[in-house]
Motif scaffolding. Structure first.
Motif, PDB file in Angstrom:
ATOM      1  N   ASP A  91       0.891  -1.254  -0.008  1.00 43.17           N
ATOM      2  CA  ASP A  91      -0.037   0.080   0.005  1.00 43.17           C
ATOM      3  C   ASP A  91       1.041   1.088  -0.199  1.00 43.17           C
ATOM      4  O   ASP A  91       2.199   1.090  -0.151  1.00 43.17           O
ATOM      5  CB  ASP A  91      -1.034  -0.161   1.165  1.00 43.17           C
ATOM      6  CG  ASP A  91      -1.959  -1.249   1.180  1.00 43.17           C
ATOM      7  OD1 ASP A  91      -2.610  -1.395   0.116  1.00 43.17           O
ATOM      8  OD2 ASP A  91      -1.984  -1.956   2.118  1.00 43.17           O
ATOM      9  N   LEU A  92       0.316   2.311   0.163  1.00 41.88           N
ATOM     10  CA  LEU A  92       0.900   3.610   0.160  1.00 41.88           C
ATOM     11  C   LEU A  92       2.079   3.753   1.213  1.00 41.88           C
ATOM     12  O   LEU A  92       1.813   2.978   2.186  1.00 41.88           O
ATOM     13  CB  LEU A  92      -0.010   4.767   0.300  1.00 41.88           C
ATOM     14  CG  LEU A  92      -0.877   5.187  -0.906  1.00 41.88           C
ATOM     15  CD1 LEU A  92      -2.016   6.320  -0.678  1.00 41.88           C
ATOM     16  CD2 LEU A  92      -0.152   5.558  -2.196  1.00 41.88           C
ATOM     17  N   PRO A  93       3.333   4.231   1.045  1.00 42.78           N
ATOM     18  CA  PRO A  93       4.172   4.436   2.115  1.00 42.78           C
ATOM     19  C   PRO A  93       3.686   5.031   3.443  1.00 42.78           C
ATOM     20  O   PRO A  93       2.819   6.015   3.107  1.00 42.78           O
ATOM     21  CB  PRO A  93       5.516   5.123   1.334  1.00 42.78           C
ATOM     22  CG  PRO A  93       5.432   4.927  -0.002  1.00 42.78           C
ATOM     23  CD  PRO A  93       3.801   4.843  -0.235  1.00 42.78           C
ATOM     24  N   ILE A  94       4.359   4.849   4.541  1.00 39.46           N
ATOM     25  CA  ILE A  94       3.598   5.377   5.867  1.00 39.46           C
ATOM     26  C   ILE A  94       3.888   6.975   5.705  1.00 39.46           C
ATOM     27  O   ILE A  94       2.789   7.593   6.047  1.00 39.46           O
ATOM     28  CB  ILE A  94       4.688   4.791   6.843  1.00 39.46           C
ATOM     29  CG1 ILE A  94       4.102   3.494   7.108  1.00 39.46           C
ATOM     30  CG2 ILE A  94       4.278   5.637   8.139  1.00 39.46           C
ATOM     31  CD1 ILE A  94       2.940   3.178   7.722  1.00 39.46           C
ATOM     32  N   PRO A  95       4.889   7.527   5.145  1.00 37.12           N
ATOM     33  CA  PRO A  95       4.889   9.105   5.131  1.00 37.12           C
ATOM     34  C   PRO A  95       3.831   9.398   4.373  1.00 37.12           C
ATOM     35  O   PRO A  95       3.389  10.614   4.695  1.00 37.12           O
ATOM     36  CB  PRO A  95       6.284   9.468   4.630  1.00 37.12           C
ATOM     37  CG  PRO A  95       7.055   8.191   5.309  1.00 37.12           C
ATOM     38  CD  PRO A  95       6.284   6.876   4.837  1.00 37.12           C
ATOM     39  N   VAL A  96       3.381   8.933   3.260  1.00 32.73           N
ATOM     40  CA  VAL A  96       2.561   9.422   2.542  1.00 32.73           C
ATOM     41  C   VAL A  96       0.950   9.225   2.984  1.00 32.73           C
ATOM     42  O   VAL A  96       0.363  10.210   3.113  1.00 32.73           O
ATOM     43  CB  VAL A  96       2.403   8.840   1.315  1.00 32.73           C
ATOM     44  CG1 VAL A  96       1.234   9.114   0.234  1.00 32.73           C
ATOM     45  CG2 VAL A  96       3.640   8.806   0.329  1.00 32.73           C
TER      46      VAL A  96
END
Length: 210
Positions: A91-96
């Motif tokens: 899934d989307l990276p944690i910062p995003v």
């Protein structure tokens, strides 16, 4: 911010395994059984169907003081004002996710190796999923079981809240607890029980055997 701290059982929905009951009925039973941390995971429904269920579940969990986590969909989590979001490695990276979800939302990340656990900590995850500990058929795209060795690694070396998950049942939950897991996720063992309250009591009793 609510966290996973203090929760012994991390309940996860799974309507296809719930004996014909819908997620609303099952979550009500989980709440009545004293589960304080619940994730909505639903792969087969349309987004509108998920939203309609989560609207109801958010009210139920909020009224009961239960932490409510949405799986995968940051837009759905925001739309229903969930307490948190759980995402996977693809899934989307944690910062995003953090940029989209804001600073107050709990963000969890599934991990399957020491390298992924370290990366999750570095990226700013609030907690990690550790597993699958044992072989599981609940998810269609799940990786191979990682066993108890990885659980030992996280319990002993990583300073982050974590949830053990994957193939955990009443008969093996004491072993998982003995390896350092304080919060343990179960799906079919709970949602597939004929009497959810009775099963949760039995699971908690089993957890005390380590």
């Amino acid at each position: 911010m609510r966290s996973i701290a203090g929760a012994d059982i991390y309940g996860i929905t799974g309507e296809e395994h719930s004996r014909g009951r819908d997620n609303i009925t099952v979550v009500k039973a989980m709440i009545d059984a004293g589960i304080t941390l619940i994730q909505y995971r639903e792969k087969e429904k349309t987004m509108l169907e998920r939203y309609r269920q989560c609207e109801i579940l958010r009210r139920l969990t909020q009224d009961a003081g239960v932490t409510f986590i949405v799986n995968d969909h940051v837009d759905l989590a925001l739309a229903v004002e969930a307490d948190g979001l759980h995402v996977g490695q693809d899934d989307l990276p944690i910062p995003v996710v953090r940029k989209l979800a804001g600073p107050s939302m709990i963000i969890g990340l599934s991990t399957h190796s020491p390298a992924q656990a370290a990366a999750a900590v570095e990226a700013g995850a609030d907690y990690i999923g550790v597993g699958p500990i044992f072989t599981t058929q609940t998810k269609k795209d799940v990786c191979d079981a990682v066993g108890l060795t990885y659980l030992d690694h996280v319990a002993q070396r990583e300073d982050i809240p974590f949830v053990a998950i994957g193939g955990i049942k009443e008969h093996n939950i004491a072993e998982v607890r003995a390896h350092g897991a304080e919060t343990i996720a179960l799906v079919t063992e709970i949602v597939g029980a004929e009497n959810i309250s009775k099963r949760v009591k039995a699971i908690r009793k089993a957890m005390e055997r380590n």
